[in-house]
Every structure is written in C-alpha cells, then in structure tokens.
Design a protein around this motif. Structure first.
Motif, mmCIF file in Angstrom:
data_model
loop_
_atom_site.group_PDB
_atom_site.id
_atom_site.type_symbol
_atom_site.label_atom_id
_atom_site.label_comp_id
_atom_site.label_asym_id
_atom_site.label_seq_id
_atom_site.Cartn_x
_atom_site.Cartn_y
_atom_site.Cartn_z
ATOM 1 N N ILE A 1 0.816 -1.213 0.000
ATOM 2 C CA ILE A 1 0.000 0.000 0.000
ATOM 3 C C ILE A 1 0.850 1.263 0.000
ATOM 4 O O ILE A 1 0.476 2.283 -0.571
ATOM 5 C CB ILE A 1 -0.959 -0.004 1.208
ATOM 6 N N GLY A 2 2.018 1.201 0.622
ATOM 7 C CA GLY A 2 2.881 2.369 0.663
ATOM 8 C C GLY A 2 2.361 3.421 1.626
ATOM 9 O O GLY A 2 1.596 3.124 2.543
ATOM 10 N N PRO A 3 2.745 4.684 1.431
ATOM 11 C CA PRO A 3 2.248 5.751 2.312
ATOM 12 C C PRO A 3 0.723 5.803 2.287
ATOM 13 O O PRO A 3 0.112 5.775 1.224
ATOM 14 C CB PRO A 3 2.859 7.021 1.704
ATOM 15 N N VAL A 4 0.114 5.870 3.459
ATOM 16 C CA VAL A 4 -1.348 5.789 3.523
ATOM 17 C C VAL A 4 -1.999 7.068 4.029
ATOM 18 O O VAL A 4 -3.233 7.154 4.040
ATOM 19 C CB VAL A 4 -1.800 4.612 4.419
ATOM 20 N N GLU A 5 -1.222 8.047 4.441
ATOM 21 C CA GLU A 5 -1.819 9.253 5.005
ATOM 22 C C GLU A 5 -2.771 9.899 4.000
ATOM 23 O O GLU A 5 -2.400 10.186 2.854
ATOM 24 C CB GLU A 5 -0.739 10.251 5.422
ATOM 25 N N PHE B 1 -4.504 -4.839 11.246
ATOM 26 C CA PHE B 1 -4.070 -3.974 10.154
ATOM 27 C C PHE B 1 -4.839 -2.657 10.140
ATOM 28 O O PHE B 1 -4.284 -1.607 9.812
ATOM 29 C CB PHE B 1 -4.243 -4.697 8.815
ATOM 30 N N THR B 2 -6.113 -2.705 10.503
ATOM 31 C CA THR B 2 -6.931 -1.489 10.536
ATOM 32 C C THR B 2 -6.308 -0.462 11.461
ATOM 33 O O THR B 2 -6.144 0.712 11.097
ATOM 34 C CB THR B 2 -8.355 -1.814 11.019
ATOM 35 N N VAL B 3 -5.957 -0.879 12.653
ATOM 36 C CA VAL B 3 -5.363 0.028 13.636
ATOM 37 C C VAL B 3 -3.989 0.491 13.172
ATOM 38 O O VAL B 3 -3.640 1.678 13.285
ATOM 39 C CB VAL B 3 -5.297 -0.644 15.019
ATOM 40 N N MET B 4 -3.190 -0.413 12.642
ATOM 41 C CA MET B 4 -1.854 -0.056 12.160
ATOM 42 C C MET B 4 -1.927 1.055 11.112
ATOM 43 O O MET B 4 -1.155 2.029 11.154
ATOM 44 C CB MET B 4 -1.161 -1.283 11.561
ATOM 45 N N LEU B 5 -2.853 0.944 10.165
ATOM 46 C CA LEU B 5 -2.958 1.942 9.106
ATOM 47 C C LEU B 5 -3.575 3.244 9.616
ATOM 48 O O LEU B 5 -3.220 4.329 9.148
ATOM 49 C CB LEU B 5 -3.758 1.380 7.937
ATOM 50 N N ALA B 6 -4.492 3.146 10.579
ATOM 51 C CA ALA B 6 -5.039 4.364 11.186
ATOM 52 C C ALA B 6 -3.935 5.143 11.891
ATOM 53 O O ALA B 6 -3.900 6.380 11.843
ATOM 54 C CB ALA B 6 -6.150 4.003 12.165
ATOM 55 N N GLU B 7 -3.023 4.442 12.533
ATOM 56 C CA GLU B 7 -1.902 5.095 13.207
ATOM 57 C C GLU B 7 -1.009 5.834 12.223
ATOM 58 O O GLU B 7 -0.329 6.793 12.580
ATOM 59 C CB GLU B 7 -1.074 4.063 13.973
#
Length: 235
Positions: free
Chosen positions: A40-44, A58-64
């Motif tokens: 996915i790379g940068p997700v901001e 993974f949901t929490v990891m990407l939200a962080e």
C-alpha cells in the motif's frame, strides 16, 4: 464462508490474537504487516477498506499512519476486539469498524483508494464474487493474500478440520482477469506453514525462520512458498 460461525464466537475472538500471534506467531504478525505496508505504501490521507478485518491488526496499524480507514467484518465479537485495540492505541476516533458481508459491500463504486483483505481468501467459497466486490468499490488498488498449493500447506491443510482453499498462480491470474484487475506485484514466502510457528517459542522460531527465508530467497523459493501476497491495480 468456511468457519463463519466459529469466527463469530466471543471466546474465539477474545483468544484469537493470543493464540495466533504469540510465541513464534509474532514472526507471522510482523511479516504480514510488512507485506501490507510494502503493497500500500504511504497511507496518510488515503481512503482504505479492510475486508474481514477481524480484531483490527491492520486497521489500527494503518489508522496510526494516517489512513482514513474502515474495517469490515461479519463477526461482532471480532469487531469488539478491534475497537478495544483502537482505543488502546489512541486512534478510535480515526477509524470505523463496521459489521457487514463482504459479498455485498455497502459502499458505492470506486469509493476507496485501496481495498485489501488478509487471511480471507483461504476461507472463501466463491472467491470470484468476493474479489469482484472488492474491485467494484476500489478506485486504484486491491491487495490480498492466499495460501499456496501445492506446498507444505497442502499437508497441513489436510490435517485441519476446517480446511482451506489453496491457490496456484494460474488460479489467481484467472480471478484477476475475470474481475478487471491487473497484477502488478507479488511476494511469496513461508516454506513452513503458519501453524508450525505458532507452536514453538520465539528463540527457536527465529532460527527456523532464518532457514526458511534462505530457502525462499533461493532460485526455487517461489515454488516452495506456502503464502502469496498479491498486489493488483484496477484496469
């Protein structure tokens, strides 16, 4: 879906992470998270949907990391664990957990930049229909993993009461072509099946993992792998 009722049990949800990602299972958790980040790379600022999010690893990891993310799962008990995890991480106001059916996603077409699913397709009884829905709501990217056959997973799969669907490269290519997706990247890993690592202590697992990785990095590594991570783009 195979095992649907089992995953919805409260006691299963409460023990899920501890049973799968403690001891040598921590290696699996780290590798799977890295596979997601690699793809996915940068997700901001990205709008992301995780299918079958389970306890929200993974949901929490990407939200962080700044993603605008929804985690969808059919199990209320799993989602409750995810909400606890998000609260403890301080991101419960940056994500949404939603109960829903992956075969009928409650979102408009092209709604998300990225849609992904981990630990899902081995249980799918109609994988094409699930992947078609993922592609429908994805504007750019679809990412998922599969268990590979033939591999050591084939024997492990035979021993499991619930069983798992195994996929070859041609199986995945057919699924992608049928759903309007183009494969842009793939990683193959884990000569030994996941279940083996969950049974052994960290220190031993680390040494065995080093040997496993050496085999995967060899010329025949892709043919020995029991897990594949598939990165696809919307045509």
């Amino acid at each position: 879906m195979k095992g649907q009722e089992w995953y919805q049990a409260t006691e299963v949800a409460e023990e899920y992470d501890e049973k799968r990602f403690s001891r040598g299972g921590r290696l699996i958790d780290r590798r799977e998270k890295q596979a997601v980040l690699n793809a996915i790379g940068p997700v901001e600022g990205k709008r992301v949907l995780e299918i079958a999010c389970g306890t929200g690893r993974f949901t929490v990891m990407l939200a962080e990391r700044g993603a605008d993310i929804i985690g969808l799962d059919i199990s209320s008990a799993m989602l409750q664990q995810g909400r606890h995890k998000a609260h403890n991480a301080g991101v419960d106001d940056h994500l949404e957990f939603m109960r829903g059916d992956a075969a009928r996603l409650p979102f408009p077409d092209d709604y998300f930049d990225t849609v992904f699913a981990m630990r899902f397709f081995h249980l799918a009884d109609t994988p094409a229909s699930f992947l078609s829905e993922m592609r429908r709501v994805a504007k750019e990217q679809v990412f998922f993993d599969t268990f590979a056959g033939p591999s050591t997973r084939s024997l492990y799969n035979w021993l499991l009461p619930m069983g798992s669907r195994l996929y070859s490269l041609s199986d995945v290519e057919k699924l992608l072509s049928e759903t309007g997706l183009r494969l842009v990247g793939a990683e193959h890993d884990w000569v030994l099946p996941y279940g083996f690592y969950r049974k052994i202590p960290d220190a031993i697992a680390e040494r065995i993992r080093e040997m496993d990785t050496t085999l995967i990095d060899s010329a025949i590594g892709d043919h020995l792998a029991s897990v594949s991570y598939w990165n696809a783009r919307v045509e």
